[in-house]
Write a protein that holds these residues in place. Structure first.
Motif, PDB file in Angstrom:
ATOM      1  N   GLU A  23       0.832  -1.150  -0.023  1.00  0.00           N
ATOM      2  CA  GLU A  23      -0.054  -0.043   0.031  1.00  0.00           C
ATOM      3  C   GLU A  23       1.006   1.244   0.004  1.00  0.00           C
ATOM      4  O   GLU A  23       2.015   1.097   0.251  1.00  0.00           O
ATOM      5  N   VAL A  24       0.171   2.389  -0.511  1.00  0.00           N
ATOM      6  CA  VAL A  24       0.984   3.525  -0.494  1.00  0.00           C
ATOM      7  C   VAL A  24       0.955   4.026   0.842  1.00  0.00           C
ATOM      8  O   VAL A  24      -0.182   3.913   1.575  1.00  0.00           O
ATOM      9  N   GLU A  25       1.970   4.558   1.683  1.00  0.00           N
ATOM     10  CA  GLU A  25       2.034   5.153   2.960  1.00  0.00           C
ATOM     11  C   GLU A  25       1.356   6.502   2.865  1.00  0.00           C
ATOM     12  O   GLU A  25       1.602   7.266   2.110  1.00  0.00           O
ATOM     13  N   LYS A  71       1.115   3.575  -7.282  1.00  0.00           N
ATOM     14  CA  LYS A  71       1.809   3.161  -6.039  1.00  0.00           C
ATOM     15  C   LYS A  71       3.507   3.186  -6.114  1.00  0.00           C
ATOM     16  O   LYS A  71       4.130   3.803  -5.431  1.00  0.00           O
ATOM     17  N   LYS A  72       3.854   2.865  -7.471  1.00  0.00           N
ATOM     18  CA  LYS A  72       5.361   2.790  -7.688  1.00  0.00           C
ATOM     19  C   LYS A  72       5.838   4.320  -7.749  1.00  0.00           C
ATOM     20  O   LYS A  72       6.818   4.814  -6.948  1.00  0.00           O
ATOM     21  N   ALA A  74       4.383   7.144  -6.436  1.00  0.00           N
ATOM     22  CA  ALA A  74       4.169   7.494  -5.277  1.00  0.00           C
ATOM     23  C   ALA A  74       5.357   7.181  -4.179  1.00  0.00           C
ATOM     24  O   ALA A  74       6.025   7.993  -3.637  1.00  0.00           O
ATOM     25  N   GLU A  75       5.866   5.965  -4.198  1.00  0.00           N
ATOM     26  CA  GLU A  75       6.759   5.467  -3.448  1.00  0.00           C
ATOM     27  C   GLU A  75       8.235   6.055  -3.563  1.00  0.00           C
ATOM     28  O   GLU A  75       8.725   6.569  -2.880  1.00  0.00           O
ATOM     29  N   VAL A  80       2.585  11.209   0.772  1.00  0.00           N
ATOM     30  CA  VAL A  80       1.105  11.384   0.523  1.00  0.00           C
ATOM     31  C   VAL A  80       0.646  11.784   1.915  1.00  0.00           C
ATOM     32  O   VAL A  80       0.624  11.111   2.929  1.00  0.00           O
TER      33      VAL A  80
END
Length: 145
Positions: A23-25, A71-72, A74-75, A80
């Motif tokens: 998951e996106v943190e 997700k990739k 954003a990481e 976020v």
């Protein structure tokens, strides 16, 4: 097939599934988001949402936030910061509602969901426009410099 081989295959599939479920943190404290963004030299993506009750917000979660491409990205590039208004009635004096009002007004947000991209110090770069449930739309605006 030997039992040991079968067990190894099952364990491997399980580990692959866990890796794909990352998951996106989501940070819910502004101070923490800014500190982390400055430390990691990343931009901040502010998400104003009502994920329990807002139909467009649910659609955005499913089609964008949960997408492996987002997700990739954003990481690697973003911190976020999430303000998620709960369902079941808003409590006006709650921290989440006060945060929502503060950020909605500061960044001139007029709709849910809203995605606001900022520098690591909170300086607004842009409010993303258009359909927030379209991955291509969101990614194009995030990657635009």
């Amino acid at each position: 097939m030997k039992l040991k081989t079968l067990i190894n295959i099952i364990v491997l599939l399980f580990l692959i599934q866990i890796g794909n479920a990352q998951e996106v943190e989501m940070i819910t404290e502004w101070k923490e988001a800014k500190e982390l963004a400055e430390k990691e030299n990343k931009q901040i993506l502010i998400i104003l949402t009502g994920s329990e009750w807002c139909a467009p917000c649910k659609k955005m979660d499913k089609k964008v936030i949960e997408n492996p491409e987002f997700k990739k990205y954003a990481e690697e590039n973003l911190i976020v910061f999430l303000i998620d208004l709960p369902g079941g009635g808003l409590v006006i004096n709650s921290k989440v509602y006060q945060d929502y009002e503060k950020f909605k007004n500061k960044y001139e947000s007029i709709a849910l969901p809203s995605l606001i991209l900022t520098e690591n110090d909170g300086t607004k770069i842009r409010t993303l426009k258009g359909k927030m449930f379209r991955l291509e739309n969101v990614m194009k605006q995030l990657e635009f410099e």
